[in-house]
Design a protein around this motif. Structure first.
Motif, PDB file in Angstrom:
ATOM      1  N   VAL A  11       0.817  -1.295  -0.125  1.00 52.68           N
ATOM      2  CA  VAL A  11      -0.158  -0.101  -0.147  1.00 52.68           C
ATOM      3  C   VAL A  11       0.785   1.292   0.127  1.00 52.68           C
ATOM      4  O   VAL A  11       0.506   2.105  -0.845  1.00 52.68           O
ATOM      5  CB  VAL A  11      -0.923   0.083   1.253  1.00 52.68           C
ATOM      6  CG1 VAL A  11      -1.868   1.417   1.232  1.00 52.68           C
ATOM      7  CG2 VAL A  11      -1.877  -1.249   1.274  1.00 52.68           C
ATOM      8  N   GLU A  12       1.919   1.365   0.774  1.00 58.74           N
ATOM      9  CA  GLU A  12       2.751   2.664   0.916  1.00 58.74           C
ATOM     10  C   GLU A  12       3.382   2.755  -0.396  1.00 58.74           C
ATOM     11  O   GLU A  12       3.427   3.953  -0.683  1.00 58.74           O
ATOM     12  CB  GLU A  12       3.907   2.411   1.895  1.00 58.74           C
ATOM     13  CG  GLU A  12       4.650   3.675   2.115  1.00 58.74           C
ATOM     14  CD  GLU A  12       5.626   3.415   3.410  1.00 58.74           C
ATOM     15  OE1 GLU A  12       6.506   4.296   3.612  1.00 58.74           O
ATOM     16  OE2 GLU A  12       5.609   2.351   4.035  1.00 58.74           O
ATOM     17  N   ALA A  14       2.651   1.560  -3.527  1.00 60.45           N
ATOM     18  CA  ALA A  14       1.493   2.051  -4.439  1.00 60.45           C
ATOM     19  C   ALA A  14       1.074   3.226  -4.245  1.00 60.45           C
ATOM     20  O   ALA A  14       0.965   3.937  -5.468  1.00 60.45           O
ATOM     21  CB  ALA A  14       0.248   1.237  -4.219  1.00 60.45           C
ATOM     22  N   GLU A  15       0.833   3.795  -3.183  1.00 60.83           N
ATOM     23  CA  GLU A  15       0.466   5.455  -2.919  1.00 60.83           C
ATOM     24  C   GLU A  15       1.308   6.112  -3.307  1.00 60.83           C
ATOM     25  O   GLU A  15       1.220   7.517  -3.990  1.00 60.83           O
ATOM     26  CB  GLU A  15      -0.064   5.654  -1.560  1.00 60.83           C
ATOM     27  CG  GLU A  15      -1.548   4.725  -1.038  1.00 60.83           C
ATOM     28  CD  GLU A  15      -2.430   5.324  -2.175  1.00 60.83           C
ATOM     29  OE1 GLU A  15      -2.512   6.456  -2.351  1.00 60.83           O
ATOM     30  OE2 GLU A  15      -3.304   4.476  -2.226  1.00 60.83           O
ATOM     31  N   MET A  16       2.670   6.030  -3.043  1.00 62.30           N
ATOM     32  CA  MET A  16       3.786   6.758  -3.486  1.00 62.30           C
ATOM     33  C   MET A  16       3.642   7.059  -5.017  1.00 62.30           C
ATOM     34  O   MET A  16       4.119   7.830  -5.472  1.00 62.30           O
ATOM     35  CB  MET A  16       5.096   6.356  -2.931  1.00 62.30           C
ATOM     36  CG  MET A  16       6.301   7.025  -3.272  1.00 62.30           C
ATOM     37  SD  MET A  16       7.025   6.736  -4.786  1.00 62.30           S
ATOM     38  CE  MET A  16       7.866   5.131  -4.339  1.00 62.30           C
ATOM     39  N   ALA A  18       1.530   6.285  -7.206  1.00 61.99           N
ATOM     40  CA  ALA A  18       0.262   6.737  -7.595  1.00 61.99           C
ATOM     41  C   ALA A  18       0.312   8.361  -7.340  1.00 61.99           C
ATOM     42  O   ALA A  18      -0.042   9.076  -8.297  1.00 61.99           O
ATOM     43  CB  ALA A  18      -1.052   6.283  -6.687  1.00 61.99           C
ATOM     44  N   ASP A  19       0.818   8.839  -6.291  1.00 60.66           N
ATOM     45  CA  ASP A  19       1.030  10.187  -6.119  1.00 60.66           C
ATOM     46  C   ASP A  19       1.787  10.969  -7.196  1.00 60.66           C
ATOM     47  O   ASP A  19       1.371  12.071  -7.743  1.00 60.66           O
ATOM     48  CB  ASP A  19       1.463  10.539  -4.769  1.00 60.66           C
ATOM     49  CG  ASP A  19       0.457  10.542  -3.703  1.00 60.66           C
ATOM     50  OD1 ASP A  19      -0.785  10.607  -4.107  1.00 60.66           O
ATOM     51  OD2 ASP A  19       0.924  10.307  -2.516  1.00 60.66           O
ATOM     52  N   TYR A  20       2.880  10.326  -7.518  1.00 60.40           N
ATOM     53  CA  TYR A  20       4.068  10.450  -8.364  1.00 60.40           C
ATOM     54  C   TYR A  20       3.381  10.884  -9.878  1.00 60.40           C
ATOM     55  O   TYR A  20       3.464  11.805 -10.687  1.00 60.40           O
ATOM     56  CB  TYR A  20       5.113   9.866  -8.545  1.00 60.40           C
ATOM     57  CG  TYR A  20       6.289  10.394  -9.438  1.00 60.40           C
ATOM     58  CD1 TYR A  20       7.036  11.191  -9.230  1.00 60.40           C
ATOM     59  CD2 TYR A  20       6.313   9.947 -10.916  1.00 60.40           C
ATOM     60  CE1 TYR A  20       8.144  11.808 -10.045  1.00 60.40           C
ATOM     61  CE2 TYR A  20       6.938  10.532 -12.091  1.00 60.40           C
ATOM     62  CZ  TYR A  20       8.044  11.232 -11.505  1.00 60.40           C
ATOM     63  OH  TYR A  20       8.982  11.894 -12.367  1.00 60.40           O
ATOM     64  N   ARG A  22       0.079  10.870 -10.670  1.00 64.44           N
ATOM     65  CA  ARG A  22      -0.872  11.914 -10.816  1.00 64.44           C
ATOM     66  C   ARG A  22      -0.048  13.324 -10.939  1.00 64.44           C
ATOM     67  O   ARG A  22      -0.699  14.311 -11.778  1.00 64.44           O
ATOM     68  CB  ARG A  22      -1.649  12.083  -9.466  1.00 64.44           C
ATOM     69  CG  ARG A  22      -2.562  10.782  -9.141  1.00 64.44           C
ATOM     70  CD  ARG A  22      -3.098  10.878  -7.851  1.00 64.44           C
ATOM     71  NE  ARG A  22      -4.037   9.662  -7.603  1.00 64.44           N
ATOM     72  CZ  ARG A  22      -3.892   8.863  -6.589  1.00 64.44           C
ATOM     73  NH1 ARG A  22      -3.083   9.289  -5.727  1.00 64.44           N
ATOM     74  NH2 ARG A  22      -4.582   7.827  -6.452  1.00 64.44           N
ATOM     75  N   GLN A  29      -5.808   5.352 -10.372  1.00 63.08           N
ATOM     76  CA  GLN A  29      -6.395   4.435  -9.227  1.00 63.08           C
ATOM     77  C   GLN A  29      -5.602   3.356  -8.619  1.00 63.08           C
ATOM     78  O   GLN A  29      -5.234   2.395  -9.598  1.00 63.08           O
ATOM     79  CB  GLN A  29      -7.987   3.877  -9.744  1.00 63.08           C
ATOM     80  CG  GLN A  29      -8.763   3.084  -8.661  1.00 63.08           C
ATOM     81  CD  GLN A  29      -8.975   3.910  -7.617  1.00 63.08           C
ATOM     82  OE1 GLN A  29      -9.804   4.948  -7.805  1.00 63.08           O
ATOM     83  NE2 GLN A  29      -8.879   3.259  -6.389  1.00 63.08           N
ATOM     84  N   ALA A  30      -5.520   3.261  -7.592  1.00 66.19           N
ATOM     85  CA  ALA A  30      -4.537   2.294  -6.773  1.00 66.19           C
ATOM     86  C   ALA A  30      -5.661   1.048  -6.069  1.00 66.19           C
ATOM     87  O   ALA A  30      -6.415   1.723  -5.275  1.00 66.19           O
ATOM     88  CB  ALA A  30      -3.662   2.511  -5.897  1.00 66.19           C
ATOM     89  N   TYR A  32      -5.342  -3.038  -4.094  1.00 65.06           N
ATOM     90  CA  TYR A  32      -4.217  -3.596  -3.434  1.00 65.06           C
ATOM     91  C   TYR A  32      -4.360  -5.178  -3.661  1.00 65.06           C
ATOM     92  O   TYR A  32      -3.499  -5.967  -2.676  1.00 65.06           O
ATOM     93  CB  TYR A  32      -4.162  -3.211  -2.078  1.00 65.06           C
ATOM     94  CG  TYR A  32      -4.159  -1.724  -1.997  1.00 65.06           C
ATOM     95  CD1 TYR A  32      -3.092  -0.868  -2.293  1.00 65.06           C
ATOM     96  CD2 TYR A  32      -5.577  -0.966  -1.811  1.00 65.06           C
ATOM     97  CE1 TYR A  32      -3.130   0.395  -2.261  1.00 65.06           C
ATOM     98  CE2 TYR A  32      -5.397   0.269  -1.458  1.00 65.06           C
ATOM     99  CZ  TYR A  32      -4.443   1.195  -2.048  1.00 65.06           C
ATOM    100  OH  TYR A  32      -4.392   2.373  -1.915  1.00 65.06           O
TER     101      TYR A  32
END
Length: 226
Positions: A11-12, A14-16, A18-20, A22, A29-30, A32
């Motif tokens: 998750v960590e 994937a969110e990192m 995804a933020d980049y 974006r 959309q992530a 898991y």
């Protein structure tokens, strides 16, 4: 369509990523787990799937297999460094390309753009490319063999189109990598060989029993004119 589906159980991470992406202009959309990834990939809402190979429950390889049963949406696999078996298996099942983990978000974004650029339909006047039993419609991104539809991934379509446009001439692997994957051929990279093998399996053989795509050792591949 620049909508990206990111599938990774970390998750960590994937969110990192995804933020980049974006911030780089993508709509991301992530999710898991592999099962959710398959469902979302088949929803028609996304232009590309970025999926980790190693996930608990349903692995990325199994998720890719299920996606390919119903869709040719581009899929970019995230693989551990040195996991050659997973990479080759993923490519054989229809992955468009792979990025080793850990990878820089910048490299991931570049790979996504390269795949999308080569798989999305342009607004140019439709054209027809015909060589022997093969007919390709580059703007529609579809092809037929002897009048029957060819189920090709985006990367396979790109590679076959390059060879068809150069039918009878040897096309080197680096040229194929640039055209099909949007990147130079890396040392020891077998991606092109695996994609070509997959394309061969989808075509008939010549009357003499040989493949229509011939390997020219040390040089590349040539599409045989019928």
């Amino acid at each position: 369509m620049d909508n990206v589906l990111l599938v990774d159980d970390d998750v960590e991470l994937a969110e990192m990523l995804a933020d980049y992406l974006r911030r780089d202009g993508f709509d991301v959309q992530a999710v898991y787990d592999g099962a959710t990834g398959v469902t979302d990939a088949l929803s028609g809402r996304y232009g590309i799937v970025v999926m980790d190979v190693m996930m608990p429950g349903m692995s990325g390889i199994e998720a890719l297999r299920r996606i390919r049963l119903q869709s040719q949406i581009p899929v970019l696999m995230l693989t551990g460094k040195g996991d050659d078996i997973d990479r080759i298996l993923g490519l054989e099942l229809g992955a468009d390309d792979y990025v080793p983990k850990p990878s820089s978000p910048r490299e991931l974004a570049a790979r996504i753009r390269a795949i999308l650029r080569r798989t999305q339909t342009s607004a140019e006047i439709p054209e027809l490319l015909s060589v022997g039993l093969l007919t390709m419609y580059p703007e529609k991104r579809n092809a037929t063999w002897n009048g029957q539809p060819l189920e090709l991934t985006g990367t396979e379509f790109n590679l076959l189109e390059v060879m068809a446009r150069n039918a009878g001439r040897v096309v080197n692997k680096n040229e194929l990598s640039e055209a099909g994957l949007g990147r130079p051929l890396a040392r020891f990279d077998r991606s092109i060989d695996v994609h070509i093998s997959s394309i061969r399996q989808k075509l008939d053989v010549c009357p003499n029993g040989q493949s229509y795509i011939q390997t020219v050792r040390g040089r590349g591949y040539v599409f045989i004119k019928d």
